[in-house]
Design a protein around this motif. Structure first.
Motif, PDB file in Angstrom:
ATOM      1  N   MET A  36     -26.107  96.790 -17.520  1.00 40.48           N
ATOM      2  CA  MET A  36     -26.329  96.426 -16.124  1.00 40.48           C
ATOM      3  C   MET A  36     -27.141  95.134 -16.039  1.00 40.48           C
ATOM      4  N   ILE A  37     -26.691  94.219 -15.214  1.00 38.12           N
ATOM      5  CA  ILE A  37     -27.411  92.959 -15.025  1.00 38.12           C
ATOM      6  C   ILE A  37     -28.507  93.169 -13.981  1.00 38.12           C
ATOM      7  N   PRO A  38     -29.734  92.805 -14.281  1.00 36.27           N
ATOM      8  CA  PRO A  38     -30.820  92.967 -13.306  1.00 36.27           C
ATOM      9  C   PRO A  38     -30.491  92.289 -11.982  1.00 36.27           C
ATOM     10  N   ASP A  39     -30.894  92.947 -10.900  1.00 33.92           N
ATOM     11  CA  ASP A  39     -30.610  92.437  -9.560  1.00 33.92           C
ATOM     12  C   ASP A  39     -31.914  92.010  -8.897  1.00 33.92           C
ATOM     13  N   LEU A  40     -32.507  90.961  -9.453  1.00 24.87           N
ATOM     14  CA  LEU A  40     -33.787  90.476  -8.924  1.00 24.87           C
ATOM     15  C   LEU A  40     -33.518  89.442  -7.837  1.00 24.87           C
ATOM     16  N   SER A  41     -33.709  89.828  -6.601  1.00 22.39           N
ATOM     17  CA  SER A  41     -33.491  88.905  -5.494  1.00 22.39           C
ATOM     18  C   SER A  41     -34.631  87.901  -5.418  1.00 22.39           C
ATOM     19  N   ASN A  42     -34.420  86.847  -4.643  1.00 22.48           N
ATOM     20  CA  ASN A  42     -35.489  85.863  -4.448  1.00 22.48           C
ATOM     21  C   ASN A  42     -36.732  86.504  -3.852  1.00 22.48           C
ATOM     22  N   GLN A  43     -36.523  87.478  -2.947  1.00 18.50           N
ATOM     23  CA  GLN A  43     -37.669  88.151  -2.335  1.00 18.50           C
ATOM     24  C   GLN A  43     -38.443  88.959  -3.379  1.00 18.50           C
ATOM     25  N   HIS A  44     -37.706  89.652  -4.249  1.00 17.63           N
ATOM     26  CA  HIS A  44     -38.380  90.386  -5.333  1.00 17.63           C
ATOM     27  C   HIS A  44     -39.223  89.451  -6.187  1.00 17.63           C
ATOM     28  N   ILE A  45     -38.624  88.347  -6.561  1.00 12.83           N
ATOM     29  CA  ILE A  45     -39.307  87.419  -7.465  1.00 12.83           C
ATOM     30  C   ILE A  45     -40.517  86.793  -6.788  1.00 12.83           C
ATOM     31  N   ASP A  46     -40.387  86.444  -5.516  1.00  9.88           N
ATOM     32  CA  ASP A  46     -41.510  85.838  -4.804  1.00  9.88           C
ATOM     33  C   ASP A  46     -42.682  86.816  -4.706  1.00  9.88           C
ATOM     34  N   LEU A  63     -43.220  89.310  -6.791  1.00 13.04           N
ATOM     35  CA  LEU A  63     -43.739  89.468  -8.150  1.00 13.04           C
ATOM     36  C   LEU A  63     -44.671  88.319  -8.506  1.00 13.04           C
ATOM     37  N   ARG A  64     -44.312  87.128  -8.104  1.00 13.34           N
ATOM     38  CA  ARG A  64     -45.179  85.975  -8.342  1.00 13.34           C
ATOM     39  C   ARG A  64     -46.529  86.159  -7.646  1.00 13.34           C
ATOM     40  N   ASP A  65     -46.495  86.615  -6.399  1.00 12.54           N
ATOM     41  CA  ASP A  65     -47.743  86.854  -5.662  1.00 12.54           C
ATOM     42  C   ASP A  65     -48.620  87.878  -6.390  1.00 12.54           C
ATOM     43  N   ALA A 101     -51.275 103.059 -10.664  1.00 17.51           N
ATOM     44  CA  ALA A 101     -51.807 101.818 -11.222  1.00 17.51           C
ATOM     45  C   ALA A 101     -50.776 100.703 -11.148  1.00 17.51           C
ATOM     46  N   VAL A 102     -49.506 101.038 -11.398  1.00 16.89           N
ATOM     47  CA  VAL A 102     -48.448 100.025 -11.325  1.00 16.89           C
ATOM     48  C   VAL A 102     -48.249  99.565  -9.884  1.00 16.89           C
ATOM     49  N   GLU A 103     -48.299 100.486  -8.940  1.00 18.45           N
ATOM     50  CA  GLU A 103     -48.173 100.106  -7.516  1.00 18.45           C
ATOM     51  C   GLU A 103     -49.258  99.115  -7.123  1.00 18.45           C
ATOM     52  N   PRO A 126     -47.594  92.711  -3.721  1.00 21.22           N
ATOM     53  CA  PRO A 126     -46.827  93.340  -2.648  1.00 21.22           C
ATOM     54  C   PRO A 126     -45.390  93.733  -3.000  1.00 21.22           C
ATOM     55  N   LEU A 127     -45.016  93.775  -4.276  1.00 18.76           N
ATOM     56  CA  LEU A 127     -43.668  94.212  -4.644  1.00 18.76           C
ATOM     57  C   LEU A 127     -43.654  95.727  -4.754  1.00 18.76           C
ATOM     58  N   PRO A 128     -42.898  96.433  -3.900  1.00 19.20           N
ATOM     59  CA  PRO A 128     -42.850  97.896  -3.985  1.00 19.20           C
ATOM     60  C   PRO A 128     -42.289  98.354  -5.329  1.00 19.20           C
ATOM     61  N   VAL A 129     -42.844  99.422  -5.858  1.00 18.44           N
ATOM     62  CA  VAL A 129     -42.421  99.933  -7.156  1.00 18.44           C
ATOM     63  C   VAL A 129     -40.961 100.364  -7.120  1.00 18.44           C
ATOM     64  N   ASP A 130     -40.540 101.009  -6.043  1.00 19.00           N
ATOM     65  CA  ASP A 130     -39.146 101.447  -5.955  1.00 19.00           C
ATOM     66  C   ASP A 130     -38.196 100.250  -5.990  1.00 19.00           C
ATOM     67  N   ASP A 131     -38.582  99.151  -5.376  1.00 18.47           N
ATOM     68  CA  ASP A 131     -37.760  97.940  -5.424  1.00 18.47           C
ATOM     69  C   ASP A 131     -37.701  97.392  -6.853  1.00 18.47           C
ATOM     70  N   ALA A 132     -38.836  97.450  -7.550  1.00 18.31           N
ATOM     71  CA  ALA A 132     -38.881  96.949  -8.925  1.00 18.31           C
ATOM     72  C   ALA A 132     -37.992  97.788  -9.837  1.00 18.31           C
TER      73      ALA A 132
END
Length: 504
Positions: free
Chosen positions: A1-11, A13-15, A74-76, A81-87
């Motif tokens: 499966m290819i990861p589905d990291l959207s721009n919003q996810h990545i932004d 994650l950067r924060d 701890a991961v949350e 602000p990236l939700p764990v379920d989204d990750a």
């Protein structure tokens, strides 16, 4: 499966990384120098002991650098602000009971003042010893780091990163290029490279396709390539290392085709491997890959591995147990291919190419298997500069008329033995104290010649004075000095006087 990291996810994650201080400096500061050094050696326990405080940076280190399963709470907190379920849904994390693990490798990487994050697949160690998948996307390894150090950093308009993988070469190109194009045959690699570049706010034109197909008709100031250069049978067990071409044909393909994609004066730099056959000089082999026409080429051999060591190294790299049935089968198949094709060794190193208008380019193949610390990137620029000077000034008449100086980095070592009148020098060895650390043995007349190269007189005048002072024949002295001077200039141990003057 290819990861589905959207721009919003990545932004997001950067924060989270910025808030936690999860960067190169932050990791070193939290772990301390001893635990950080141990982690670099593959020893995780000191880092585990240093990250028990439950803080955000500690949690991220345990997740992504140590491969630990961490509590959801701890991961949350660490990824906010990236939700764990989204990750999890995007393929960044995976569930392990009521805990979470990293499903991708996301780690700080940097040199000097630059700090980035690189997204790649988990290696064998972080996968619990499991073999990597065929579509595995390699992270920042020794090969990619060595190419980083061997690549020029002069300012350019356009860079092509051929076979970008996780995008690490494109990251480094962003420090000195206006426009970056990155290609890969792997859809998964391009997805992770896109995540890497977005995470670091780097713009690049990503294109999918084999070899140079995605950029047909284009040309660039710099092409950098870390190809699937592993040599052996024609196969593609792992896309990051296997090209589907037999032997060293992958390296030959890149060297042969790359110059056509360079702008005038443009440079190409790549890692490459080549076969060693009994009775064949490896220099002749690699020089034969070059296309006809004006191409300057510098082949630097950094290592040669015997077939048994080579096969064992790459099987372990992919996670094969050498004692397993699969590992022994692969090793036997690979070694059979080497034996059938008369391979006695595999060379590895760097290639620098430059498109030139000269009818005939300069091709130099050098063995640099000794240890040295300085990166080859700046040296490659200077090598090309010296090559151009020799092309324009290297005839005997021009060289004799030139004003030269012995470089400040050139040192003289003398070995003496006891004689009738005390110590008598019998070995004179020049050392270059920077760059690749070249060495040249010269005779007593060579020592005196280099002492006289101070830029005030033309070479022919220095040779005339030397002949007069030693009683040597001036013509014979001149004839012997010209090839020595050319080689010392090529290696940066003797330089045009005007260069030394402008550098002071």
């Amino acid at each position: 499966m290819i990861p589905d990291l959207s721009n919003q996810h990545i932004d997001r994650l950067r924060d989270a990384f910025l808030a936690a201080g999860y960067d190169t400096d932050g990791v070193v500061e939290l772990l301390g120098p001893q635990a950080h050094a141990a982690l670099g050696r593959g020893e995780p326990v000191p880092a585990l002991r240093a990250t028990t405080d439950g803080g955000a940076c500690s949690t991220l280190i345990r997740l992504f650098l140590l491969g630990q399963a961490e509590p959801r709470e701890a991961v949350e907190a660490a990824l906010h602000p990236l939700p764990v379920d989204d990750a999890v849904g995007a393929g960044l994390l995976s569930a392990d009971g009521d805990r979470l693990r990293a499903a991708l490798d996301v780690r700080p990487h940097g040199t000097g003042d630059d700090s980035w994050w690189v997204v790649s697949d988990l290696d064998t160690e972080l996968r619990g010893g499991q073999q990597v998948r065929p579509e595995h996307v390699l992270g920042v390894g020794q090969a990619s780091l060595s190419l980083v150090r061997a690549t020029t950093r002069r300012q350019v308009d356009s860079v092509l990163d051929l076979g970008t993988g996780c995008g690490v070469q494109a990251l480094h190109a962003s420090t000195h290029a206006e426009h970056i194009t990155a290609t890969d045959v792997s859809e998964r690699a391009l997805a992770l490279a896109s995540a890497t570049l977005r995470l670091n706010r780097v713009q690049a034109d990503l294109r999918q396709g084999e070899w140079f197909d995605p950029v047909r008709g284009g040309s660039y100031d710099l092409v950098v390539c870390n190809p699937p250069f592993v040599v052996g049978p024609a196969r593609t067990d792992f896309v990051y290392r296997d090209s589907g071409l037999a032997g060293d044909d992958a390296s030959a393909l890149v060297v042969r085709q790359l110059p056509a994609f360079l702008n005038p004066g443009g440079t190409g730099q790549l890692l490459a491997s080549w076969l060693h056959h009994e009775g064949e000089d490896w220099r002749d082999r690699v020089a034969g890959w070059l296309p006809p026409g004006g191409v300057d080429a510098w082949f630097v051999q950094r290592d040669v591995a015997e077939p048994e060591l080579y096969v064992g190294t790459w099987l372990r790299d992919a996670g094969y147990d050498p004692h397993s049935a699969a590992g022994m089968h692969k090793a036997g198949e690979w070694l059979d291919w080497f034996e059938t094709n008369g391979v006695v060794g595999v060379g590895f190193g760097f290639v620098t190419l430059r498109r030139t208008d000269a009818a005939q380019g300069s091709v130099v193949c050098e063995d640099l298997r000794h240890a040295f610390d300085d990166p080859l990137g700046p040296e490659s620029d200077e090598w090309l500069r010296r090559t151009s000077w020799l092309r324009e000034n290297g005839s005997p008449e021009q060289l004799l008329a030139a004003r030269l100086v012995t470089a400040d980095s050139t040192l003289l070592e003398q070995v003496s033995r006891p004689g009738g009148e005390g110590w008598e020098p019998f070995v004179h060895r020049l050392h270059r104290s920077d760059g690749p650390g070249w060495q040249h043995e010269i005779d007593e007349l060579g020592v005196r010649l280099l002492a006289g190269l101070q830029g005030a007189l033309a070479v022919e005048d220095v040779l005339e004075l030397l002949a007069f002072g030693t009683g040597e024949d001036a013509e014979e002295l001149t004839r012997a000095a010209i090839p020595v001077l050319r080689e010392l200039i090529r290696h940066g141990m003797v330089l045009p006087a005007e260069w030394a003057e402008t550098s002071r």
